[in-house]
Structure formats: C-alpha cells, structure tokens
Design a protein around this motif. Structure first.
Motif, PDB file in Angstrom:
ATOM      1  N   LYS A 102      -1.408 -41.166 -37.653  1.00 41.31           N
ATOM      2  CA  LYS A 102      -1.207 -41.275 -39.011  1.00 41.31           C
ATOM      3  C   LYS A 102      -2.473 -40.741 -39.859  1.00 41.31           C
ATOM      4  O   LYS A 102      -2.589 -39.999 -40.636  1.00 41.31           O
ATOM      5  N   VAL A 103      -3.828 -40.849 -38.815  1.00 40.32           N
ATOM      6  CA  VAL A 103      -5.017 -40.323 -39.475  1.00 40.32           C
ATOM      7  C   VAL A 103      -5.715 -39.478 -38.334  1.00 40.32           C
ATOM      8  O   VAL A 103      -5.742 -39.858 -37.294  1.00 40.32           O
ATOM      9  N   LEU A 104      -6.003 -38.197 -38.949  1.00 39.18           N
ATOM     10  CA  LEU A 104      -6.947 -37.296 -38.185  1.00 39.18           C
ATOM     11  C   LEU A 104      -8.093 -36.945 -38.902  1.00 39.18           C
ATOM     12  O   LEU A 104      -7.993 -36.147 -39.878  1.00 39.18           O
ATOM     13  N   LEU A 105      -9.325 -37.218 -38.349  1.00 35.83           N
ATOM     14  CA  LEU A 105     -10.479 -36.775 -39.020  1.00 35.83           C
ATOM     15  C   LEU A 105     -11.387 -35.844 -38.261  1.00 35.83           C
ATOM     16  O   LEU A 105     -11.565 -36.404 -37.030  1.00 35.83           O
ATOM     17  N   LEU A 106     -11.585 -34.558 -38.331  1.00 32.74           N
ATOM     18  CA  LEU A 106     -12.079 -33.651 -37.676  1.00 32.74           C
ATOM     19  C   LEU A 106     -13.435 -33.458 -38.133  1.00 32.74           C
ATOM     20  O   LEU A 106     -13.661 -33.134 -39.107  1.00 32.74           O
ATOM     21  N   GLY A 107     -14.575 -33.419 -37.185  1.00 32.88           N
ATOM     22  CA  GLY A 107     -16.013 -33.441 -37.735  1.00 32.88           C
ATOM     23  C   GLY A 107     -16.338 -31.745 -38.097  1.00 32.88           C
ATOM     24  O   GLY A 107     -15.467 -31.106 -37.885  1.00 32.88           O
ATOM     25  N   ASP A 108     -17.321 -31.558 -38.594  1.00 31.73           N
ATOM     26  CA  ASP A 108     -17.870 -30.291 -39.299  1.00 31.73           C
ATOM     27  C   ASP A 108     -17.711 -29.240 -38.128  1.00 31.73           C
ATOM     28  O   ASP A 108     -17.452 -27.884 -38.654  1.00 31.73           O
ATOM     29  N   LYS A 109     -17.924 -29.253 -37.039  1.00 33.15           N
ATOM     30  CA  LYS A 109     -18.121 -28.252 -36.062  1.00 33.15           C
ATOM     31  C   LYS A 109     -16.644 -28.285 -35.163  1.00 33.15           C
ATOM     32  O   LYS A 109     -16.658 -27.429 -34.441  1.00 33.15           O
ATOM     33  N   VAL A 110     -15.594 -28.893 -35.552  1.00 36.71           N
ATOM     34  CA  VAL A 110     -14.452 -28.877 -34.872  1.00 36.71           C
ATOM     35  C   VAL A 110     -13.739 -27.842 -35.558  1.00 36.71           C
ATOM     36  O   VAL A 110     -13.269 -27.905 -36.704  1.00 36.71           O
ATOM     37  N   ASP A 111     -13.461 -26.942 -34.788  1.00 37.28           N
ATOM     38  CA  ASP A 111     -12.572 -25.667 -35.120  1.00 37.28           C
ATOM     39  C   ASP A 111     -11.589 -25.201 -34.235  1.00 37.28           C
ATOM     40  O   ASP A 111     -11.760 -24.292 -33.447  1.00 37.28           O
ATOM     41  N   ALA A 112     -10.322 -26.119 -34.317  1.00 32.21           N
ATOM     42  CA  ALA A 112      -9.375 -25.857 -33.647  1.00 32.21           C
ATOM     43  C   ALA A 112      -8.112 -25.724 -34.534  1.00 32.21           C
ATOM     44  O   ALA A 112      -7.913 -26.495 -35.439  1.00 32.21           O
ATOM     45  N   PRO A 113      -7.102 -24.941 -33.998  1.00 23.16           N
ATOM     46  CA  PRO A 113      -5.845 -24.790 -35.062  1.00 23.16           C
ATOM     47  C   PRO A 113      -5.203 -26.086 -35.197  1.00 23.16           C
ATOM     48  O   PRO A 113      -5.062 -26.867 -34.194  1.00 23.16           O
ATOM     49  N   ILE A 114      -4.436 -26.270 -36.310  1.00 19.46           N
ATOM     50  CA  ILE A 114      -3.757 -27.382 -36.682  1.00 19.46           C
ATOM     51  C   ILE A 114      -2.318 -27.091 -37.078  1.00 19.46           C
ATOM     52  O   ILE A 114      -1.775 -27.867 -37.956  1.00 19.46           O
ATOM     53  N   ASP A 115      -1.798 -26.228 -36.491  1.00 21.21           N
ATOM     54  CA  ASP A 115      -0.474 -25.423 -36.878  1.00 21.21           C
ATOM     55  C   ASP A 115       0.712 -26.276 -36.426  1.00 21.21           C
ATOM     56  O   ASP A 115       1.697 -26.586 -36.978  1.00 21.21           O
ATOM     57  N   ASN A 116       0.506 -27.627 -35.201  1.00 19.20           N
ATOM     58  CA  ASN A 116       1.628 -28.154 -34.800  1.00 19.20           C
ATOM     59  C   ASN A 116       1.217 -29.732 -35.027  1.00 19.20           C
ATOM     60  O   ASN A 116       1.427 -30.380 -33.989  1.00 19.20           O
ATOM     61  N   LEU A 117       0.856 -30.005 -36.090  1.00 17.79           N
ATOM     62  CA  LEU A 117       0.456 -31.626 -36.239  1.00 17.79           C
ATOM     63  C   LEU A 117       1.480 -32.627 -36.234  1.00 17.79           C
ATOM     64  O   LEU A 117       2.609 -31.947 -36.726  1.00 17.79           O
ATOM     65  N   PRO A 118       1.498 -33.749 -35.751  1.00 20.62           N
ATOM     66  CA  PRO A 118       2.870 -34.600 -35.988  1.00 20.62           C
ATOM     67  C   PRO A 118       3.263 -34.747 -37.346  1.00 20.62           C
ATOM     68  O   PRO A 118       2.360 -34.772 -38.234  1.00 20.62           O
ATOM     69  N   GLN A 119       4.587 -34.843 -37.552  1.00 19.30           N
ATOM     70  CA  GLN A 119       5.063 -35.003 -39.030  1.00 19.30           C
ATOM     71  C   GLN A 119       4.821 -36.145 -39.833  1.00 19.30           C
ATOM     72  O   GLN A 119       4.858 -36.246 -40.928  1.00 19.30           O
ATOM     73  N   GLY A 120       4.222 -37.468 -38.917  1.00 25.25           N
ATOM     74  CA  GLY A 120       3.661 -38.297 -39.630  1.00 25.25           C
ATOM     75  C   GLY A 120       2.436 -38.544 -40.002  1.00 25.25           C
ATOM     76  O   GLY A 120       1.999 -39.482 -40.876  1.00 25.25           O
ATOM     77  N   VAL A 121       1.624 -37.620 -39.891  1.00 26.40           N
ATOM     78  CA  VAL A 121       0.194 -37.507 -40.142  1.00 26.40           C
ATOM     79  C   VAL A 121       0.153 -37.751 -41.795  1.00 26.40           C
ATOM     80  O   VAL A 121       0.663 -37.095 -42.590  1.00 26.40           O
ATOM     81  N   GLU A 122      -0.557 -38.535 -42.237  1.00 33.00           N
ATOM     82  CA  GLU A 122      -0.647 -39.083 -43.621  1.00 33.00           C
ATOM     83  C   GLU A 122      -2.253 -38.488 -44.238  1.00 33.00           C
ATOM     84  O   GLU A 122      -2.406 -38.157 -45.536  1.00 33.00           O
ATOM     85  N   ILE A 123      -3.337 -38.839 -43.464  1.00 31.91           N
ATOM     86  CA  ILE A 123      -4.585 -38.364 -43.763  1.00 31.91           C
ATOM     87  C   ILE A 123      -4.948 -37.383 -42.685  1.00 31.91           C
ATOM     88  O   ILE A 123      -5.104 -37.426 -41.720  1.00 31.91           O
ATOM     89  N   LEU A 124      -5.730 -36.281 -43.453  1.00 28.24           N
ATOM     90  CA  LEU A 124      -6.151 -35.281 -42.847  1.00 28.24           C
ATOM     91  C   LEU A 124      -7.584 -34.761 -43.323  1.00 28.24           C
ATOM     92  O   LEU A 124      -7.737 -34.562 -44.507  1.00 28.24           O
TER      93      LEU A 124
END
Length: 143
Positions: A102-124
């Motif tokens: 449901k929640v995915l928090l990526l820090g300032d230096k995290v630089d990875a593609p997010i094209d295939n996130l789970p459909q239920g993610v509410e907070i990014l």
C-alpha cells in the motif's frame, strides 16, 4: 490511513540466525534495518511472509563508493509498507513488489524504474534524484 504496524524489531547486524529466530516467534510484523545493512547474504529474500512493514534506515550505505545490490524479488507476501531511506544507493528492481503493498517511500538517491508497481499501491513518494518515467502508475495512488 495508518498502514504502519506498531510493533517493531530493529535489526542492527542481520544474519540468518536472527531471521530464523524471527520466523519462530511470529510476534513481530515490522522490521527496521539500520545503516550497517548491506544484505550480502540475500537476507531480504528469507524474510517470513507475516512481515507487514520494512524500513531501511536513511543513512548512507555506500561502501568504497560503490552501489550495493539489494534483492527485492522475494519480499514477504503480506508486506504493506516499504521505505528505502533517503541516502540509500542500491542497485535494485521494483518490478516484483508484493501485490498487497500500500505504501512505497523511496529516498532521494533511489533511482529505479517504477513501471510495474502493484495495483493496490495508494501512497508513493519518490526522491529528488528520481529520473525515470512515471507514466504507468496504478490508478489506486491517492494524489
């Protein structure tokens, strides 16, 4: 909406014995990995499915100016919350996150593609140095 479980267990110098102990007790659903965590033994792939919250502390994990590889392909199935700290510079893929996240928090230096996130993610949350396309986000994300 509060997705963060209250019970926490801090892993300072993780090893397979701590993971085995965690599997036996089943009393902890939240893991906090401190800045010494490099996952050279692929411990992230050995976590029990009842874990709901994982935080990787936001301090530098750089070792001799090299990125550290983190295997995110087999995270716990019940994971709801994943935070990767603000200075983490990991080689990682986010294509295989658990369906219930449901929640995915990526820090300032995290630089990875997010094209295939789970459909239920509410907070990014994405960090300042994120440089990939965000055209293919799930409709469930709350703006």
């Amino acid at each position: 909406m509060n997705h963060i479980p209250t019970q926490s267990h801090q892993i300072r110098f993780p090893d397979s014995s701590k993971i085995a102990q965690l599997k036996k007790t089943k009393s902890c659903t939240t893991l906090f990995f401190d800045s010494s965590f490099y996952d050279e033994n692929k411990l992230m792939t050995m976590l029990p499915d009842f874990i709901e919250c994982i935080t990787l502390q936001g301090t530098s994990n750089m070792c001799f100016d090299q990125e550290v590889e983190l295997d995110m392909t087999n995270l716990p199935r019940n994971l709801l919350y994943l935070k990767i700290g603000y200075k983490y510079k990991y080689l990682l893929t986010l294509d295989y996150l658990p369906a219930g996240l449901k929640v995915l928090l990526l820090g300032d230096k995290v630089d990875a593609p997010i094209d295939n996130l789970p459909q239920g993610v509410e907070i990014l949350e994405i960090g300042k140095q994120f440089s990939h396309s965000i055209d293919n986000l799930p409709d469930s994300i709350k703006i």
